[in-house]
Design an enzyme around this catalytic site. Sequence first.
Site, PDB file in Angstrom:
ATOM      1  N   GLN A 191      -4.827  -1.141   9.690  1.00 43.76           N
ATOM      2  CA  GLN A 191      -4.649  -2.462   9.083  1.00 43.76           C
ATOM      3  C   GLN A 191      -5.223  -3.548   9.998  1.00 43.76           C
ATOM      4  OE1 GLN A 191      -3.356  -3.109   5.917  1.00 43.76           O
ATOM      5  NE2 GLN A 191      -3.980  -5.213   6.300  1.00 43.76           N
TER       6      GLN A 191
ATOM      7  N   LYS B 168       0.840  -1.202   0.000  1.00 38.68           N
ATOM      8  CA  LYS B 168       0.000   0.000   0.000  1.00 38.68           C
ATOM      9  C   LYS B 168       0.876   1.255   0.000  1.00 38.68           C
ATOM     10  CE  LYS B 168      -3.890  -2.288   2.193  1.00 38.68           C
ATOM     11  NZ  LYS B 168      -4.587  -2.650   3.431  1.00 38.68           N
TER      12      LYS B 168
ATOM     13  N   ASP C  36     -11.201   3.063   4.072  1.00 38.38           N
ATOM     14  CA  ASP C  36     -11.648   1.660   3.973  1.00 38.38           C
ATOM     15  C   ASP C  36     -13.179   1.576   3.922  1.00 38.38           C
ATOM     16  OD1 ASP C  36      -9.641  -0.146   3.645  1.00 38.38           O
ATOM     17  OD2 ASP C  36      -9.231  -0.419   5.783  1.00 38.38           O
TER      18      ASP C  36
END
Length: 283
Positions: free
Chosen positions: A94, A50, A119
């Site tokens: 994460q 990422k 997200d």
Amino acid sequence: MNNIIIDGKSIAAKLREEIKNEVNQLDKKPGLAVILVGENPASQVYVRNKIKATEDVGMISFERKMNENSTKEDIEAVIKELNKDDNIHGILLQLPLPPHLSEVQEELVQMIKPEKDVDGLTTINAGKLFLGMNDGLVPCTPQGSMRLIKSVKQNLTGLNAVVIGRSNLFGKPMAQLLLKENCTVTTAHSKTKNIAKICQQADILVAAVGRNKMVKKDWVKEGAIVIDVGINRVEIDGKSKLEGDVDFEGVKSKVSAITPVPGGVGPMTIACLLDNTLKAYKG
Ligand code: NAP
């Protein structure tokens, strides 16, 4: 029958290129912060990928590595600080967090400012998707899957869509995206009866389960679009390999289009994360 193999890798590369061109025009660069708690090897690889992808499109990446033994309060403090920081437009926690934090994981995700929740997991963003509002941030993998469907068929009105899986991360938002496109949507899960029969009705079949080759040829309608989200690591002849939830070789001659694993949905997830960061930047 077209039997198109949808090339997620090149569709994702094209999207990243478009984002890069747009970022190039900006004076102030969008910033994406990734919080990584602990040493989970898979998470470390995801975070590394990422960060690289973020920097490749000219955005600024902020990595916050936190100790395996971090407490809820430690993480809370970091999220609060990032929420306030004007240089940071997207925040990603994460997942999964280390086991001792599993009970507070949801609470921590909900602390992220919805405008920076790239997200798309906060209740505000999930709610906006549910209400059909366009100004929310949509979870990356369902968003990427929808882009892949749209790459082979623009108008989905009236089609029967079946999503196997009902997770908050994928299945539920995917069903909402298909509904928004005027599909008739069925969500299947582990308690669904006659799942093969339900899948046989699907013009669009999306599998997100985590069970190797679960979807067989006789589950698939002739001419269907099949999106395989599953990532299953299997051992074949002593070698480790990735396989999807769909029996790709068995199914491919029957479909109008199908995503491979790897090289289908996977590459879209990070590209859509960058797209969400740009969207968050623009406000
Ligand atoms: P998850 O939270 O474990 O959800 C799995 C879903 O599958 C659940 O809704 C479960 O039903 C359902 N299920 C389990 N066994 C089933 C069965 N026998 N028949 C029908 N449904 C069944 O997983 P997830 O996060 O949604 O991820 C699903 C898969 O997608 C995994 O392989 C994951 O690695 C992959 N994935 C890939 C990406 C990517 O970037 N390519 C991103 C996210 C996820 P219940 O709700 O009844 O338990």
